[in-house]
Scaffold this active site. Structure first.
Site, mmCIF file in Angstrom:
data_model
loop_
_atom_site.group_PDB
_atom_site.id
_atom_site.type_symbol
_atom_site.label_atom_id
_atom_site.label_comp_id
_atom_site.label_asym_id
_atom_site.label_seq_id
_atom_site.Cartn_x
_atom_site.Cartn_y
_atom_site.Cartn_z
ATOM 1 N N GLU A 255 9.821 14.463 43.532
ATOM 2 C CA GLU A 255 11.104 14.214 42.532
ATOM 3 C C GLU A 255 10.498 12.799 41.575
ATOM 4 O O GLU A 255 10.958 12.853 40.481
ATOM 5 C CB GLU A 255 12.245 13.707 43.337
ATOM 6 C CG GLU A 255 13.299 14.671 43.713
ATOM 7 C CD GLU A 255 12.580 15.598 44.913
ATOM 8 O OE1 GLU A 255 13.246 16.649 45.087
ATOM 9 O OE2 GLU A 255 11.964 15.082 45.558
ATOM 10 N N HIS B 184 22.052 14.040 53.802
ATOM 11 C CA HIS B 184 22.247 14.887 52.551
ATOM 12 C C HIS B 184 23.865 15.089 51.995
ATOM 13 O O HIS B 184 24.118 15.909 51.288
ATOM 14 C CB HIS B 184 21.754 16.275 52.958
ATOM 15 C CG HIS B 184 20.251 16.514 53.376
ATOM 16 N ND1 HIS B 184 19.771 17.221 54.165
ATOM 17 C CD2 HIS B 184 19.326 15.882 52.626
ATOM 18 C CE1 HIS B 184 18.483 17.059 54.296
ATOM 19 N NE2 HIS B 184 18.433 16.167 53.372
#
Length: 333
Positions: free
Chosen positions: A63, A132
């Site tokens: 990322e 998450h």
């Protein structure tokens, strides 16, 4: 009347990406699985086949790396759309989003634009645990230099994504995984290539007179369900779909509060320093405060890391019953 068809949020996003890739050759997509696999959530389905390797780019699981590439490409004149497989993983790249993207226009005296879009699912999905399941609306909404949008319907998703891609500022687009497969009505107008939803404009999804409900993303649907339940008891809720977190359409909220004299905010995020907290503070500081007949009530996620067990997860997120309870509390019924 204009023709209306059912389109899922996933297809609306796909339509927006397809149209903008076609319209402007500077636009390109990058992220994990966006190309050959058609997207982890199939949002970019068919686009790699249609536009090829230069426009739709699979990245390694990195990322910070690919967000940095996106920001640099934007500074150099391209218009990247950077997908995070979930916004929880944008934590790896938050330095790029905040320090490299958001602050550069100001720090360069306006001479360097950073037209990048960071998009992907945000907030809780189902059964994916605490790491998450976080909503980042308050985190990214906190930072000047960014624009932050949070769509609910297919029309929101398509119109806001197109507006975000065309915007010269970095935009964070917080989608919701549980909405991807949900069909919404879309008019012919909304399906046209020039349809956009301006960033910073809320939408009244249901007019009402007794209490204002303000939400963004998936909780807008819960508010509409709660409004339907309350209507049977003679309570008319005005439901506002915020759509944009930064800038935030406080004019719309204030105008509604002036009419209903009551306000309930609803969000999936945590209570402390949340979107509802910001709305409450701004109402308190503004002229709408004089119209309130009761304190603003916030309905939020529980102040805990998201539990994994389904029954606990359900009790951690705002349900329709929680909204109904909050409305009755503020109306004193």
């Amino acid at each position: 009347a204009a023709a209306v068809s059912q389109v899922t949020v996933r297809d609306a996003l796909n339509q927006a990406l397809d149209e903008e890739l076609e319209r402007d050759e500077r636009v390109f997509l990058l992220g994990e699985e966006v190309a050959q696999y058609d997207g982890a959530y199939k949002v970019s389905r068919g686009l790699w086949k249609k536009y090829g390797d230069r426009r739709v780019i699979d990245t390694p699981i990195s990322e910070m790396g690919f967000a940095g590439i996106a920001v640099g490409a934007a500074m150099a004149g391209l218009r990247p759309v950077c997908e995070f497989m979930t916004f929880n993983f944008s934590m790896q790249a938050i330095d790029q989003v905040i320090n490299s993207a958001a602050k550069t226009c100001y720090m360069s005296g306006g001479s360097i634009a950073v037209p990048v879009v960071f998009r992907g699912p945000n907030g809780a999905a189902a059964g994916v645990g605490a790491q998450h399941s976080q909503c980042f609306a308050a985190w990214y909404g906190h930072c000047p230099g960014l624009k932050v949008v949070s769509p609910w319907s297919s029309e929101d998703a398509k119109g806001l994504l197109k507006a975000s891609i065309r915007d010269d500022n970095p935009v964070v687009m917080l989608e919701n995984e549980l909405l991807y497969g949900v069909p919404f009505e879309m008019s012919d107008e909304a399906q046209s290539k020039e349809f956009i939803v301006p960033i910073g404009k809320a939408k009244i999804e249901r007019p009402g007179t007794h209490v204002t409900l303000v939400a963004h993303s998936r909780p807008v649907g819960h508010c509409l369900e709660a409004a339907a339940v309350l209507a049977k008891e003679g309570v008319e809720c005005e439901v506002i779909n915020l759509r944009s977190i930064r800038p935030m359409d406080m004019e719309a909220v204030e105008a509604s509060v002036a009419k209903t004299n009551h306000l309930v905010t609803v969000e999936g995020g945590w209570p402390q320093f949340g979107v509802g907290a910001e709305i409450s503070a701004r109402i308190m500081e503004g002229s709408a405060f004089n119209h309130l007949d009761a304190p603003v009530v916030r309905v939020t996620g529980a102040d805990v890391p998201m539990p994994y067990a389904k029954i606990l997860e359900d009790n951690t997120l705002p349900q329709v019953k929680d909204i109904v309870f909050a409305v009755k509390k503020t109306l004193n019924i």
